[in-house]
Design a protein around this motif. Structure first.
Motif, mmCIF file in Angstrom:
data_model
loop_
_atom_site.group_PDB
_atom_site.id
_atom_site.type_symbol
_atom_site.label_atom_id
_atom_site.label_comp_id
_atom_site.label_asym_id
_atom_site.label_seq_id
_atom_site.Cartn_x
_atom_site.Cartn_y
_atom_site.Cartn_z
ATOM 1 N N GLY A 1 0.790 -1.227 0.000
ATOM 2 C CA GLY A 1 0.000 0.000 0.000
ATOM 3 C C GLY A 1 0.817 1.269 0.000
ATOM 4 N N PHE A 2 2.149 1.139 0.225
ATOM 5 C CA PHE A 2 3.055 2.289 0.177
ATOM 6 C C PHE A 2 2.662 3.371 1.185
ATOM 7 C CE2 PHE A 2 2.664 0.739 -4.400
ATOM 8 C CZ PHE A 2 3.542 -0.298 -4.181
ATOM 9 N N LEU A 3 2.565 4.615 0.764
ATOM 10 C CA LEU A 3 2.267 5.708 1.691
ATOM 11 C C LEU A 3 0.795 6.126 1.623
ATOM 12 C CD1 LEU A 3 2.962 8.021 3.614
ATOM 13 C CD2 LEU A 3 3.881 9.291 1.662
ATOM 14 N N ALA A 4 0.359 6.618 0.472
ATOM 15 C CA ALA A 4 -0.989 7.193 0.361
ATOM 16 C C ALA A 4 -2.088 6.167 0.586
ATOM 17 C CB ALA A 4 -1.158 7.866 -0.992
ATOM 18 N N ASN A 5 -1.936 4.970 0.017
ATOM 19 C CA ASN A 5 -2.994 3.975 0.180
ATOM 20 C C ASN A 5 -3.078 3.447 1.609
ATOM 21 O OD1 ASN A 5 -4.338 3.959 -2.236
ATOM 22 N ND2 ASN A 5 -3.127 2.336 -3.152
ATOM 23 N N ARG A 6 -1.967 3.441 2.317
ATOM 24 C CA ARG A 6 -2.031 3.049 3.734
ATOM 25 C C ARG A 6 -2.828 4.087 4.528
ATOM 26 N NH1 ARG A 6 1.409 -1.164 5.156
ATOM 27 N NH2 ARG A 6 1.350 -0.575 7.356
ATOM 28 N N LEU A 7 -2.584 5.350 4.255
ATOM 29 C CA LEU A 7 -3.350 6.400 4.923
ATOM 30 C C LEU A 7 -4.826 6.315 4.537
ATOM 31 C CD1 LEU A 7 -0.890 9.402 4.408
ATOM 32 C CD2 LEU A 7 -1.309 8.150 6.534
ATOM 33 N N GLN A 8 -5.081 6.092 3.259
ATOM 34 C CA GLN A 8 -6.448 6.025 2.756
ATOM 35 C C GLN A 8 -7.207 4.848 3.354
ATOM 36 O OE1 GLN A 8 -8.071 6.979 -1.544
ATOM 37 N NE2 GLN A 8 -7.091 4.990 -1.562
ATOM 38 N N HIS A 9 -6.540 3.690 3.444
ATOM 39 C CA HIS A 9 -7.214 2.509 3.988
ATOM 40 C C HIS A 9 -7.411 2.590 5.498
ATOM 41 C CE1 HIS A 9 -7.932 -0.328 0.680
ATOM 42 N NE2 HIS A 9 -7.009 0.382 0.066
ATOM 43 N N ALA A 10 -6.520 3.296 6.185
ATOM 44 C CA ALA A 10 -6.740 3.509 7.619
ATOM 45 C C ALA A 10 -8.034 4.284 7.841
ATOM 46 C CB ALA A 10 -5.554 4.255 8.223
ATOM 47 N N LEU A 11 -8.255 5.298 7.002
ATOM 48 C CA LEU A 11 -9.504 6.072 7.064
ATOM 49 C C LEU A 11 -10.700 5.204 6.687
ATOM 50 C CD1 LEU A 11 -11.250 8.644 7.148
ATOM 51 C CD2 LEU A 11 -10.486 9.135 4.821
ATOM 52 N N SER A 12 -10.564 4.428 5.609
ATOM 53 C CA SER A 12 -11.676 3.597 5.150
ATOM 54 C C SER A 12 -12.062 2.544 6.186
ATOM 55 C CB SER A 12 -11.308 2.905 3.829
ATOM 56 O OG SER A 12 -11.149 3.852 2.809
ATOM 57 N N ARG A 13 -11.061 1.953 6.838
ATOM 58 C CA ARG A 13 -11.374 0.929 7.845
ATOM 59 C C ARG A 13 -12.236 1.510 8.960
ATOM 60 N NH1 ARG A 13 -6.602 -2.397 10.798
ATOM 61 N NH2 ARG A 13 -5.997 -0.281 11.438
ATOM 62 N N GLU A 14 -11.878 2.696 9.424
ATOM 63 C CA GLU A 14 -12.660 3.327 10.484
ATOM 64 C C GLU A 14 -14.046 3.730 9.977
ATOM 65 O OE1 GLU A 14 -13.671 4.491 14.206
ATOM 66 O OE2 GLU A 14 -11.849 3.430 13.595
ATOM 67 N N ALA A 15 -14.102 4.264 8.751
ATOM 68 C CA ALA A 15 -15.376 4.702 8.192
ATOM 69 C C ALA A 15 -16.351 3.540 8.050
ATOM 70 C CB ALA A 15 -15.142 5.359 6.832
ATOM 71 N N PHE A 16 -15.902 2.434 7.451
ATOM 72 C CA PHE A 16 -16.798 1.303 7.227
ATOM 73 C C PHE A 16 -17.160 0.582 8.522
ATOM 74 C CE2 PHE A 16 -14.796 1.146 2.763
ATOM 75 C CZ PHE A 16 -15.787 2.001 2.272
ATOM 76 N N SER A 17 -16.274 0.624 9.507
ATOM 77 C CA SER A 17 -16.617 0.015 10.791
ATOM 78 C C SER A 17 -17.727 0.799 11.477
ATOM 79 C CB SER A 17 -15.381 -0.064 11.709
ATOM 80 O OG SER A 17 -15.021 1.214 12.211
ATOM 81 N N MET A 18 -17.749 2.121 11.273
ATOM 82 C CA MET A 18 -18.823 2.930 11.852
ATOM 83 C C MET A 18 -20.143 2.681 11.135
ATOM 84 S SD MET A 18 -17.226 6.567 13.115
ATOM 85 C CE MET A 18 -16.408 7.074 11.616
ATOM 86 N N VAL A 19 -20.071 2.364 9.829
ATOM 87 C CA VAL A 19 -21.288 1.983 9.108
ATOM 88 C C VAL A 19 -21.813 0.664 9.656
ATOM 89 C CG1 VAL A 19 -22.219 1.280 6.863
ATOM 90 C CG2 VAL A 19 -20.647 3.228 7.005
ATOM 91 N N ASP A 20 -20.922 -0.326 9.827
ATOM 92 C CA ASP A 20 -21.326 -1.618 10.382
ATOM 93 C C ASP A 20 -21.966 -1.470 11.762
ATOM 94 O OD1 ASP A 20 -20.507 -3.068 8.213
ATOM 95 O OD2 ASP A 20 -18.730 -3.945 9.158
#
Length: 313
Positions: free
Chosen positions: A184-203
């Motif tokens: 995931g390198f740099l940007a995608n790691r940051l992006q996926h950290a945000l996505s993980r939290e976002a989708f967990s709040m949806v769940d």
């Protein structure tokens, strides 16, 4: 090794959406670019796409720098300086390609992968000349999003990375150096950290999909055009961030599994616009409208930060 656009000959392997846009980026900087696209139908569309894209960007005078080939064998490898791979995101396909490129390209030709997730060292495994292998990760749409990640593998020569960063700057891009080869390198790691939290709040029923997007776009995400998360902390005060982090971090999601709201859709074939449904339903007309809206906003944002971007000679 010193790359200057006017003296650099580039081969892009893969003429899909990403490959075509990467080719436009290199050509607008002044590089001579040849795109290798084996699919006849896609290959036939590329000349018009290049003409329209470079005209929209204001670089129609450099359309002549772009050409298309149907196979690697059609390329004259004797004077190619840089290869950028833009093939499907499968490590076996990429490894097979680079094994072939190592035999075709001259020893000093730089071999770059546009992989968005696979470690560069994994793609380069088994290559005899892994020192010239590097990641060059663009973001879609590559001709509008200025950032490009220059990712070092375990054996990448620093000179290769420094030369590519200078070349990308000359092509109007903003290169960021990723010194360690992580998934995931740099940007995608940051992006996926945000996505993980976002989708967990949806769940968890804390927020809707729509409100997640609104919170990012019209809240803290809006400020990112002016300053990234590090500079934002200096604006706000480090003690405020520290206190907030101490309170929030213990409750943040750290699951190694993707969220239910995402995994269930993938399992049922709801993959987004390509299947007419993802998180939202799509028709051919709504896709057209959404893509134009998205593209228009990116172009407007690009104009806002234009003065902070490298100048193309």
């Amino acid at each position: 090794m010193l790359f200057t656009p006017a003296e650099t000959k580039v081969v892009i392997v893969g003429g899909g959406t990403m490959g075509a846009d990467v080719a436009a980026v290199c050509a607008r900087g002044g590089c001579a670019v040849q795109v290798v696209e084996p699919t006849t139908e896609r290959r036939a569309l590329l000349p018009d796409y290049f003409a329209n894209t470079l005209s929209d960007l204001g670089y129609e005078h450099r359309i002549h720098l772009l050409s298309v080939a149907g196979s690697l064998e059609e390329v004259d490898w004797s004077d190619i300086d840089l290869v950028i791979e833009c093939v499907p995101e499968r490590v076996d396909i990429k490894q097979a390609l680079f094994a072939k490129l190592e035999k075709l390209a001259k020893p000093e030709t730089v071999l770059a992968s546009n992989s968005s997730s696979f470690p560069i060292s994994e793609i380069a495994r088994g290559l005899k000349t892994a020192a010239r292998m590097i990641g060059l990760h663009f973001f879609m749409p590559a001709h509008l999003v200025p950032c490009v990640e220059v990712v070092y593998g375990e054996k990448t020569s620093p000179m290769v990375g420094e030369s590519l960063s200078r070349l990308m700057t000359a092509c109007g891009m903003v290169p960021v150096t990723v010194k360690k080869d992580l998934p995931g390198f740099l940007a995608n790691r940051l992006q996926h950290a945000l996505s993980r939290e976002a989708f967990s709040m949806v769940d968890a029923g804390i927020a809707t999909l729509e409100d997640i997007d609104k919170a990012v776009r019209f809240g803290f995400g809006f400020r990112y055009l002016a300053a990234g998360p590090v500079m934002q902390r200096d604006h706000a005060g480090l003690e405020i961030h520290g206190a907030a982090g101490a309170s929030i971090y213990p409750s943040l999601n750290n699951s190694p599994n993707i969220a239910k709201c995402l995994s269930e859709r993938v399992a049922s074939g709801k993959l987004g616009m390509k299947t007419s449904e993802g998180f939202f339903p799509w028709t051919s007309e709504s896709i057209k409208v959404e893509r134009k809206r998205y593209d228009d906003i990116l172009r407007a944002g690009l104009q806002i930060i234009q003065k902070e971007l490298p100048e193309i000679k």
